[in-house]
Scaffold this motif. Structure first.
Motif, PDB file in Angstrom:
ATOM      1  N   TYR A  22      -1.193   4.947  11.855  1.00 21.84           N
ATOM      2  CA  TYR A  22      -1.638   6.018  10.963  1.00 21.84           C
ATOM      3  C   TYR A  22      -2.277   5.431   9.716  1.00 21.84           C
ATOM      4  O   TYR A  22      -1.710   4.549   9.076  1.00 21.84           O
ATOM      5  CB  TYR A  22      -0.455   6.905  10.561  1.00 21.84           C
ATOM      6  CG  TYR A  22       0.095   7.698  11.716  1.00 21.84           C
ATOM      7  CD1 TYR A  22      -0.439   8.928  12.046  1.00 21.84           C
ATOM      8  CD2 TYR A  22       1.149   7.202  12.478  1.00 21.84           C
ATOM      9  CE1 TYR A  22       0.063   9.665  13.106  1.00 21.84           C
ATOM     10  CE2 TYR A  22       1.649   7.934  13.544  1.00 21.84           C
ATOM     11  CZ  TYR A  22       1.105   9.159  13.854  1.00 21.84           C
ATOM     12  OH  TYR A  22       1.595   9.878  14.915  1.00 21.84           O
ATOM     13  N   LEU A  23      -3.465   5.922   9.374  1.00 26.39           N
ATOM     14  CA  LEU A  23      -4.157   5.461   8.171  1.00 26.39           C
ATOM     15  C   LEU A  23      -3.687   6.279   6.968  1.00 26.39           C
ATOM     16  O   LEU A  23      -3.554   7.496   7.058  1.00 26.39           O
ATOM     17  CB  LEU A  23      -5.666   5.612   8.336  1.00 26.39           C
ATOM     18  CG  LEU A  23      -6.295   4.846   9.504  1.00 26.39           C
ATOM     19  CD1 LEU A  23      -7.801   5.051   9.524  1.00 26.39           C
ATOM     20  CD2 LEU A  23      -5.974   3.371   9.422  1.00 26.39           C
ATOM     21  N   LYS A  24      -3.454   5.613   5.851  1.00 22.25           N
ATOM     22  CA  LYS A  24      -2.990   6.293   4.639  1.00 22.25           C
ATOM     23  C   LYS A  24      -4.133   6.982   3.906  1.00 22.25           C
ATOM     24  O   LYS A  24      -3.926   7.960   3.219  1.00 22.25           O
ATOM     25  CB  LYS A  24      -2.301   5.298   3.704  1.00 22.25           C
ATOM     26  CG  LYS A  24      -1.008   4.766   4.256  1.00 22.25           C
ATOM     27  CD  LYS A  24      -0.376   3.776   3.310  1.00 22.25           C
ATOM     28  CE  LYS A  24       0.899   3.219   3.903  1.00 22.25           C
ATOM     29  NZ  LYS A  24       1.506   2.211   3.051  1.00 22.25           N
ATOM     30  N   THR A  25      -5.342   6.443   4.039  1.00 20.32           N
ATOM     31  CA  THR A  25      -6.471   6.948   3.265  1.00 20.32           C
ATOM     32  C   THR A  25      -7.291   8.013   3.986  1.00 20.32           C
ATOM     33  O   THR A  25      -8.150   8.628   3.377  1.00 20.32           O
ATOM     34  CB  THR A  25      -7.409   5.788   2.886  1.00 20.32           C
ATOM     35  OG1 THR A  25      -7.857   5.154   4.090  1.00 20.32           O
ATOM     36  CG2 THR A  25      -6.697   4.788   1.995  1.00 20.32           C
ATOM     37  N   LYS A  26      -7.049   8.214   5.274  1.00 28.58           N
ATOM     38  CA  LYS A  26      -7.814   9.190   6.063  1.00 28.58           C
ATOM     39  C   LYS A  26      -6.867   9.971   6.967  1.00 28.58           C
ATOM     40  O   LYS A  26      -5.809   9.467   7.334  1.00 28.58           O
ATOM     41  CB  LYS A  26      -8.854   8.482   6.938  1.00 28.58           C
ATOM     42  CG  LYS A  26      -9.909   7.738   6.178  1.00 28.58           C
ATOM     43  CD  LYS A  26     -10.874   7.080   7.140  1.00 28.58           C
ATOM     44  CE  LYS A  26     -11.901   6.250   6.401  1.00 28.58           C
ATOM     45  NZ  LYS A  26     -12.794   5.549   7.313  1.00 28.58           N
TER      46      LYS A  26
END
Length: 99
Positions: free
Chosen positions: A7-11
């Motif tokens: 999981y990406l934190k920024t998107k």
């Protein structure tokens, strides 16, 4: 078979890596409701030297996706899928990915 979720934190995206051990296969792709069940080049998995096929796809978080592998023209489920859903059209189950 293996599925890895990053999981990406920024998107609002999850990078999902699919690994399929099919040493005898020529071609493996991931098809599902995220690509209208069409084995486009973008969803083909790369064959590694150890005989596994591997590839990463960006999918939207907070969504559930039905999918299957297309191995040399034959559909296969992933035994490590989050769940399974019955497909009335095909009369079989699809793998389900919960993100």
């Amino acid at each position: 078979m293996a599925i890895t979720k990053n999981y990406l934190k920024t998107k609002p995206v999850c990078k999902v890596t699919f690994t399929v051990p099919e040493a005898e296969a020529e071609k493996v792709a991931v098809v599902g409701d995220f690509n209208n069940w069409k084995p486009a080049k973008k969803y083909e998995l790369k064959k590694l030297k150890n005989g596994n096929f591997k590839g990463t796809i960006d999918l939207e978080k907070g969504t559930s996706y039905q999918f299957r592998y297309l191995v040399d023209g034959a559909y296969k489920n992933d035994e490590q899928a989050d769940s399974y859903a019955f497909n009335e059209f095909a009369g079989t189950e699809n793998s389900v990915l919960e993100l």
